[in-house]
Write an enzyme that holds these catalytic residues in place. Structure first.
Site, PDB file in Angstrom:
ATOM      1  N   ILE A  31      36.705  46.617  25.079  1.00 46.86           N
ATOM      2  CA  ILE A  31      36.770  46.168  24.022  1.00 46.86           C
ATOM      3  C   ILE A  31      36.013  48.013  23.911  1.00 46.86           C
ATOM      4  CG2 ILE A  31      34.175  44.976  23.694  1.00 46.86           C
ATOM      5  CD1 ILE A  31      34.924  43.519  21.624  1.00 46.86           C
ATOM      6  N   HIS A 100      33.836  41.635  38.023  1.00 45.94           N
ATOM      7  CA  HIS A 100      35.699  42.544  37.315  1.00 45.94           C
ATOM      8  C   HIS A 100      35.384  43.737  37.514  1.00 45.94           C
ATOM      9  CE1 HIS A 100      31.912  43.716  34.804  1.00 45.94           C
ATOM     10  NE2 HIS A 100      32.667  45.011  34.718  1.00 45.94           N
ATOM     11  N   HIS A 102      37.470  47.496  36.578  1.00 50.07           N
ATOM     12  CA  HIS A 102      37.892  47.909  35.854  1.00 50.07           C
ATOM     13  C   HIS A 102      39.101  48.651  36.593  1.00 50.07           C
ATOM     14  CE1 HIS A 102      33.440  48.226  32.845  1.00 50.07           C
ATOM     15  NE2 HIS A 102      33.620  47.337  34.928  1.00 50.07           N
TER      16      HIS A 102
HETATM   17  P1  AMP Z   1      29.892  46.283  33.611  1.00 49.76           P
HETATM   18  O1  AMP Z   1      29.792  44.706  34.212  1.00 49.76           O
HETATM   19  O2  AMP Z   1      29.195  47.830  33.351  1.00 49.76           O
HETATM   20  O3  AMP Z   1      31.357  47.230  34.832  1.00 49.76           O
HETATM   21  O4  AMP Z   1      31.029  47.059  32.556  1.00 49.76           O
HETATM   22  C1  AMP Z   1      31.011  45.411  31.491  1.00 49.76           C
HETATM   23  C2  AMP Z   1      32.302  46.034  30.153  1.00 49.76           C
HETATM   24  O5  AMP Z   1      32.749  44.629  29.476  1.00 49.76           O
HETATM   25  C3  AMP Z   1      32.542  47.487  29.755  1.00 49.76           C
HETATM   26  O6  AMP Z   1      33.106  48.163  29.705  1.00 49.76           O
HETATM   27  C4  AMP Z   1      32.624  46.955  28.159  1.00 49.76           C
HETATM   28  O7  AMP Z   1      32.910  47.580  27.099  1.00 49.76           O
HETATM   29  C5  AMP Z   1      33.624  45.422  28.690  1.00 49.76           C
HETATM   30  N1  AMP Z   1      32.878  44.421  27.285  1.00 49.76           N
HETATM   31  C6  AMP Z   1      31.998  43.310  27.286  1.00 49.76           C
HETATM   32  N2  AMP Z   1      31.835  42.582  26.152  1.00 49.76           N
HETATM   33  C7  AMP Z   1      33.656  42.187  26.046  1.00 49.76           C
HETATM   34  C8  AMP Z   1      34.404  41.644  25.653  1.00 49.76           C
HETATM   35  N3  AMP Z   1      34.267  40.908  24.517  1.00 49.76           N
HETATM   36  N4  AMP Z   1      35.977  42.326  24.987  1.00 49.76           N
HETATM   37  C9  AMP Z   1      36.309  43.268  26.183  1.00 49.76           C
HETATM   38  N5  AMP Z   1      35.659  43.914  26.902  1.00 49.76           N
HETATM   39  C10 AMP Z   1      34.425  43.911  27.109  1.00 49.76           C
END
Ligand code: AMP
Ligand code: ZN
Length: 139
Positions: A31, A100, A102
């Protein structure tokens, strides 16, 4: 709604732009993308961090990440390369505690980078000591 935004996406309680789904994994657009086409590839089962995953789930997660990487490279996005990024725990910048990967398409001058204090050529003895600390664990 659960307390996990990614579980909500899996259960279709929150919106997402999904690009791939099967029994074990889901992939959707981030997002808040760092580049165009930034994807998140997640296990459908809730694992808090990457090292909680079982090997079957992890293998499938990476197999699909490979297929998605090829799909991105062949798509009209016309990226010039890719980065995979995985954060485990807050110290490593994990913000969503549902494991997750990336998948980040790279473009010329896209502004994405990693800041680090690179150590120039540590002694082989130091490298070997660190290698043995890891190797002595069961792998
Ligand atoms: P991280 O936990 O730092 O590896 O990254 C979490 C990722 O999830 C970030 O890049 C956010 O932009 C993404 N994110 C959080 N909420 C959503 C959502 N509802 N839809 C898509 N991506 C999301
Ligand atoms: Zn979850």
């Amino acid at each position: 709604m659960s307390t996990c935004i990614f579980c909500d996406i899996i259960e279709k309680k929150s919106p997402a732009s999904i690009v791939y789904e099967d029994e074990i994994v889901l992939a959707f657009l981030d997002i808040n993308p760092v580049t165009k086409g930034h994807l998140l590839v997640i296990p459908k089962k809730h694992f808090r961090i990457f090292t909680d995953l079982d090997e079957t789930t992890a293998s499938h997660l990476f197999e699909i990440t490979l297929k998605l990487s090829k799909a991105i490279r062949e798509s009209d996005l016309n990226c010039e390369g890719l980065n995979l990024f995985l954060a485990e725990e807050q110290i490593a910048m994990q913000k969503v505690f549902h494991a997750h990967i990336h998948l980040i398409p790279r473009y010329h001058n896209d502004g994405f980078g990693i800041k680090a204090n690179f150590t120039m050529y540590p002694l082989r003895k130091e490298l070997n000591t660190i290698a043995s600390q890891i190797k002595k664990q069961k792998i």
